[in-house]
Design a protein around this motif. Structure first.
Motif, PDB file in Angstrom:
ATOM      1  N   SER A 108      -0.416 -32.067 -20.226  1.00  0.00           N
ATOM      2  CA  SER A 108      -0.748 -33.107 -19.252  1.00  0.00           C
ATOM      3  C   SER A 108       0.470 -33.629 -18.505  1.00  0.00           C
ATOM      4  O   SER A 108       0.331 -34.404 -17.545  1.00  0.00           O
ATOM      5  N   TYR A 109       1.642 -33.202 -18.922  1.00  0.00           N
ATOM      6  CA  TYR A 109       2.863 -33.734 -18.312  1.00  0.00           C
ATOM      7  C   TYR A 109       3.219 -32.960 -17.045  1.00  0.00           C
ATOM      8  O   TYR A 109       3.120 -31.729 -17.005  1.00  0.00           O
ATOM      9  N   LYS A 110       3.648 -33.666 -16.028  1.00  0.00           N
ATOM     10  CA  LYS A 110       4.018 -33.043 -14.758  1.00  0.00           C
ATOM     11  C   LYS A 110       4.975 -33.964 -14.014  1.00  0.00           C
ATOM     12  O   LYS A 110       5.096 -35.158 -14.326  1.00  0.00           O
ATOM     13  N   LEU A 111       5.643 -33.413 -13.014  1.00  0.00           N
ATOM     14  CA  LEU A 111       6.524 -34.183 -12.161  1.00  0.00           C
ATOM     15  C   LEU A 111       6.061 -34.022 -10.717  1.00  0.00           C
ATOM     16  O   LEU A 111       6.133 -32.917 -10.167  1.00  0.00           O
ATOM     17  N   ASN A 112       5.559 -35.077 -10.126  1.00  0.00           N
ATOM     18  CA  ASN A 112       5.211 -35.071  -8.710  1.00  0.00           C
ATOM     19  C   ASN A 112       6.474 -35.397  -7.911  1.00  0.00           C
ATOM     20  O   ASN A 112       7.003 -36.513  -8.009  1.00  0.00           O
ATOM     21  N   VAL A 113       6.939 -34.425  -7.135  1.00  0.00           N
ATOM     22  CA  VAL A 113       8.174 -34.579  -6.382  1.00  0.00           C
ATOM     23  C   VAL A 113       7.834 -34.944  -4.935  1.00  0.00           C
ATOM     24  O   VAL A 113       7.163 -34.183  -4.233  1.00  0.00           O
ATOM     25  N   TYR A 114       8.303 -36.102  -4.512  1.00  0.00           N
ATOM     26  CA  TYR A 114       8.013 -36.640  -3.186  1.00  0.00           C
ATOM     27  C   TYR A 114       9.192 -36.396  -2.236  1.00  0.00           C
ATOM     28  O   TYR A 114      10.286 -36.022  -2.678  1.00  0.00           O
ATOM     29  N   PRO A 115       8.988 -36.636  -0.950  1.00  0.00           N
ATOM     30  CA  PRO A 115      10.122 -36.567  -0.018  1.00  0.00           C
ATOM     31  C   PRO A 115      11.214 -37.537  -0.454  1.00  0.00           C
ATOM     32  O   PRO A 115      10.929 -38.651  -0.910  1.00  0.00           O
ATOM     33  N   THR A 116      12.455 -37.119  -0.332  1.00  0.00           N
ATOM     34  CA  THR A 116      13.573 -37.969  -0.725  1.00  0.00           C
ATOM     35  C   THR A 116      13.801 -39.043   0.327  1.00  0.00           C
ATOM     36  O   THR A 116      14.007 -38.746   1.500  1.00  0.00           O
ATOM     37  N   ARG A 117      13.742 -40.275  -0.102  1.00  0.00           N
ATOM     38  CA  ARG A 117      13.980 -41.430   0.762  1.00  0.00           C
ATOM     39  C   ARG A 117      15.259 -42.113   0.270  1.00  0.00           C
ATOM     40  O   ARG A 117      15.268 -42.742  -0.789  1.00  0.00           O
ATOM     41  N   ARG A 118      16.322 -42.009   1.049  1.00  0.00           N
ATOM     42  CA  ARG A 118      17.597 -42.577   0.612  1.00  0.00           C
ATOM     43  C   ARG A 118      17.638 -44.067   0.968  1.00  0.00           C
ATOM     44  O   ARG A 118      18.279 -44.504   1.909  1.00  0.00           O
ATOM     45  N   THR A 119      16.923 -44.835   0.156  1.00  0.00           N
ATOM     46  CA  THR A 119      16.701 -46.254   0.414  1.00  0.00           C
ATOM     47  C   THR A 119      17.850 -47.143  -0.058  1.00  0.00           C
ATOM     48  O   THR A 119      17.918 -48.310   0.338  1.00  0.00           O
ATOM     49  N   ILE A 331       3.766 -41.681 -20.298  1.00  0.00           N
ATOM     50  CA  ILE A 331       3.190 -42.597 -19.313  1.00  0.00           C
ATOM     51  C   ILE A 331       2.363 -41.805 -18.307  1.00  0.00           C
ATOM     52  O   ILE A 331       2.411 -40.576 -18.266  1.00  0.00           O
ATOM     53  N   ASN A 332       1.631 -42.516 -17.481  1.00  0.00           N
ATOM     54  CA  ASN A 332       0.773 -41.905 -16.477  1.00  0.00           C
ATOM     55  C   ASN A 332       1.632 -41.292 -15.375  1.00  0.00           C
ATOM     56  O   ASN A 332       2.157 -41.994 -14.512  1.00  0.00           O
ATOM     57  N   GLN A 333       1.768 -39.983 -15.406  1.00  0.00           N
ATOM     58  CA  GLN A 333       2.653 -39.304 -14.463  1.00  0.00           C
ATOM     59  C   GLN A 333       2.104 -39.285 -13.035  1.00  0.00           C
ATOM     60  O   GLN A 333       2.837 -39.000 -12.097  1.00  0.00           O
ATOM     61  N   ASP A 334       0.834 -39.612 -12.851  1.00  0.00           N
ATOM     62  CA  ASP A 334       0.302 -39.752 -11.500  1.00  0.00           C
ATOM     63  C   ASP A 334       0.867 -40.972 -10.794  1.00  0.00           C
ATOM     64  O   ASP A 334       0.812 -41.069  -9.565  1.00  0.00           O
ATOM     65  N   LEU A 335       1.416 -41.917 -11.570  1.00  0.00           N
ATOM     66  CA  LEU A 335       2.009 -43.117 -10.987  1.00  0.00           C
ATOM     67  C   LEU A 335       3.514 -42.978 -10.792  1.00  0.00           C
ATOM     68  O   LEU A 335       4.134 -43.823 -10.132  1.00  0.00           O
ATOM     69  N   SER A 336       4.107 -41.948 -11.372  1.00  0.00           N
ATOM     70  CA  SER A 336       5.548 -41.742 -11.273  1.00  0.00           C
ATOM     71  C   SER A 336       5.909 -41.026  -9.977  1.00  0.00           C
ATOM     72  O   SER A 336       5.133 -40.218  -9.464  1.00  0.00           O
ATOM     73  N   ARG A 337       7.090 -41.316  -9.486  1.00  0.00           N
ATOM     74  CA  ARG A 337       7.587 -40.656  -8.273  1.00  0.00           C
ATOM     75  C   ARG A 337       8.961 -40.055  -8.574  1.00  0.00           C
ATOM     76  O   ARG A 337       9.865 -40.762  -9.051  1.00  0.00           O
ATOM     77  N   TYR A 338       9.101 -38.763  -8.302  1.00  0.00           N
ATOM     78  CA  TYR A 338      10.373 -38.063  -8.444  1.00  0.00           C
ATOM     79  C   TYR A 338      10.847 -37.600  -7.073  1.00  0.00           C
ATOM     80  O   TYR A 338      10.042 -37.306  -6.192  1.00  0.00           O
ATOM     81  N   GLU A 339      12.159 -37.545  -6.907  1.00  0.00           N
ATOM     82  CA  GLU A 339      12.743 -37.067  -5.670  1.00  0.00           C
ATOM     83  C   GLU A 339      13.911 -36.139  -5.993  1.00  0.00           C
ATOM     84  O   GLU A 339      14.537 -36.267  -7.063  1.00  0.00           O
ATOM     85  N   ARG A 340      14.188 -35.212  -5.079  1.00  0.00           N
ATOM     86  CA  ARG A 340      15.383 -34.385  -5.233  1.00  0.00           C
ATOM     87  C   ARG A 340      16.590 -35.229  -4.824  1.00  0.00           C
ATOM     88  O   ARG A 340      16.675 -35.702  -3.689  1.00  0.00           O
ATOM     89  N   ARG A 341      17.498 -35.422  -5.748  1.00  0.00           N
ATOM     90  CA  ARG A 341      18.674 -36.241  -5.495  1.00  0.00           C
ATOM     91  C   ARG A 341      19.908 -35.642  -6.151  1.00  0.00           C
ATOM     92  O   ARG A 341      19.800 -34.850  -7.085  1.00  0.00           O
ATOM     93  N   ARG A 342      21.049 -36.036  -5.652  1.00  0.00           N
ATOM     94  CA  ARG A 342      22.307 -35.602  -6.271  1.00  0.00           C
ATOM     95  C   ARG A 342      22.680 -36.588  -7.369  1.00  0.00           C
ATOM     96  O   ARG A 342      22.621 -37.808  -7.182  1.00  0.00           O
TER      97      ARG A 342
END
Length: 450
Positions: A108-119, A331-342
């Motif tokens: 059930s574990y996964k990583l949803n990778v979103y667009p990187t927002r350098r906030t 935890i609920n991985q549908d609520l998590s947000r991952y981004e490609r970052r250095r």
């Protein structure tokens, strides 16, 4: 006589700087090809990491002001890819050992990778202080004593692993704040009892008028009070964290309602169990890592691109109850947000003749914020044992990065985990400039009755 000379030489070597300030020429890169705090300003080659353009400093229309919930400024964003056990090998280089282990352990574990927002962004006075620190700050006594730094990040162009860790410990989070740090120690079946905790903090190091002398060697005042459940309510922990830990180690006290007295607590450090954690988190795991670095030798591995938690506004939302966030296994991985970052990669190995439950720790420190976002933790057999995540976001009205939406620490062997630093169903964290006297040990027992 020879022994006396050798002893004196050892003291001189220990006192010598182990991390040197950078030249004016190198510091001039800040704000040019580097951001004002030292990250690479340019994006990456394929554009999946964009250039930094000043960060997010304007609150979105959904934000209702100080004390209201930090809402998601990017509600229309959708994942650009999802990492699962089926395709994890394809992205191995962008994953930590802990992430790979979780993908292998839970279907059930996964990583949803979103667009990187350098906030990430900070006030101009932090940028100015960081530039001054770059040419002045040093570490002494094997990295345990920070000298000639104040307010900004001490080492924006790091040359050693401990410099990176000091940047994390002293990253700007305002002058202080009050937050709820609710936590849940989760059994393999998914059951948990919510522990409700309030935490008040003051950052003398971050005051605009602070000087290295004026803060009296204290960089953080920290007061933690357990509010619920009733069997734990009233427990208090007080910490005065020092900048020069050779001159004076961390001061800590604890108050127990049953004993009705405050006691010095030198055990509030290192791998002693933290408050109400059911043994799933050590004292030095709060905020991903805190406290002295003296039980480890430190190595700076370098920088790499990874999928890490960031801009975790959805996980922070008060639209979700804790039982919707905290699930069996993770935890609920549908609520998590991952981004490609250095991230900077730092490895810590246990020193000979010292002790800690973690023989080796690998830290992944995000470049735009200097915050630790992932940690791989190894046991005495050098086997991966536990793993941490810090889910954070930009406080766009301040501006600074934090507080975290959630921290997690997973025990890969037992299938248990702890989720903490949550306030989904509690008041939002607020910035507050406490008086120093508020953190005096003589006042602590009064706090348990408030």
């Amino acid at each position: 006589m020879r022994l006396q000379i050798a002893w004196c030489m050892s003291l001189l070597l220990a006192a010598a700087p182990v991390a040197a300030k950078v030249s004016a020429e190198e510091a001039a890169r800040l704000g040019q090809d580097l951001t004002p705090i030292g990250a690479q300003k340019a994006g990456n080659e394929d554009g999946s990491i964009p250039a930094w353009e000043g960060g997010l400093t304007t609150p979105p229309p959904c934000y209702q002001g100080e004390g209201s919930r930090y809402c998601d400024p990017f509600p229309e964003d959708r994942p650009v890819l999802t990492v699962t056990a089926a395709n994890a090998e394809q992205y191995r280089d962008q994953l930590s050992a802990g992430q790979l282990a979780m993908l292998q352990k839970f279907d059930s574990y996964k990583l949803n990778v979103y667009p990187t927002r350098r906030t990430s962004a900070f006030p101009d006075f932090v940028y100015e202080a960081t530039a001054r620190n770059a040419v002045n700050a040093t570490l002494e006594f094997e990295g345990e004593s920070l000298k000639n730094a104040i307010l900004g990040f001490p080492f924006p162009i790091p040359k050693s692993a401990q410099e990176v860790i000091w940047n994390h410990k002293l990253r700007y989070r305002g002058v202080g704040g009050a937050r709820w740090n609710n936590q849940a120690a989760v059994t393999p079946s998914g059951a948990f009892t919510l522990v409700e905790i309030t935490e008040d903090v003051k950052f003398p190091y971050a005051a605009r008028d602070a000087t290295p002398d004026s803060i009296d060697n204290i960089i953080i005042y920290f007061l933690q009070i357990v509010r619920a459940p009733p069997r734990l309510a009233g427990q208090i922990t007080l910490v005065h964290e020092t900048m020069d830990q050779v001159r004076e180690p961390r001061r800590a006290w604890q108050y127990s309602p049953g004993q009705r007295r405050i006691r010095r607590a030198p055990n509030v450090a290192y791998d002693n169990p933290s408050t109400a954690s059911d043994g799933l988190r050590t004292n030095d795991q709060l905020d991903a890592f805190n406290g002295a670095t003296d039980r480890y030798t430190w190595k700076l591995i370098g920088k790499k691109e990874m999928f890490v938690p960031f801009n975790s506004y959805k996980l922070h939302s008060d639209a979700y109850d804790y039982d919707e966030v905290i699930l069996k296994g993770h935890i609920n991985q549908d609520l998590s947000r991952y981004e490609r970052r250095r991230v900077w990669v730092v490895e810590a190995n246990l020193r000979p003749r010292t002790s800690h439950m973690f023989k080796r720790r690998v830290f992944y420190v995000e470049e735009d914020s200097w915050g630790i976002v992932l940690v791989d933790l190894y046991d005495n057999r050098d086997q991966l044992w536990r793993w941490q995540e810090m889910h954070t976001f930009q406080a766009y009205d301040k501006p600074f990065v934090g507080p975290p939406a959630m921290e997690t620490a997973y025990d890969l062997q037992s299938g248990r985990y702890i989720a903490y630093s949550m306030n989904n169903q509690a008041p939002e964290t607020i910035e507050r400039d406490f008086e120093k006297s508020y953190f005096d040990p003589s006042n602590v027992s009064k706090q348990s009755f408030k």
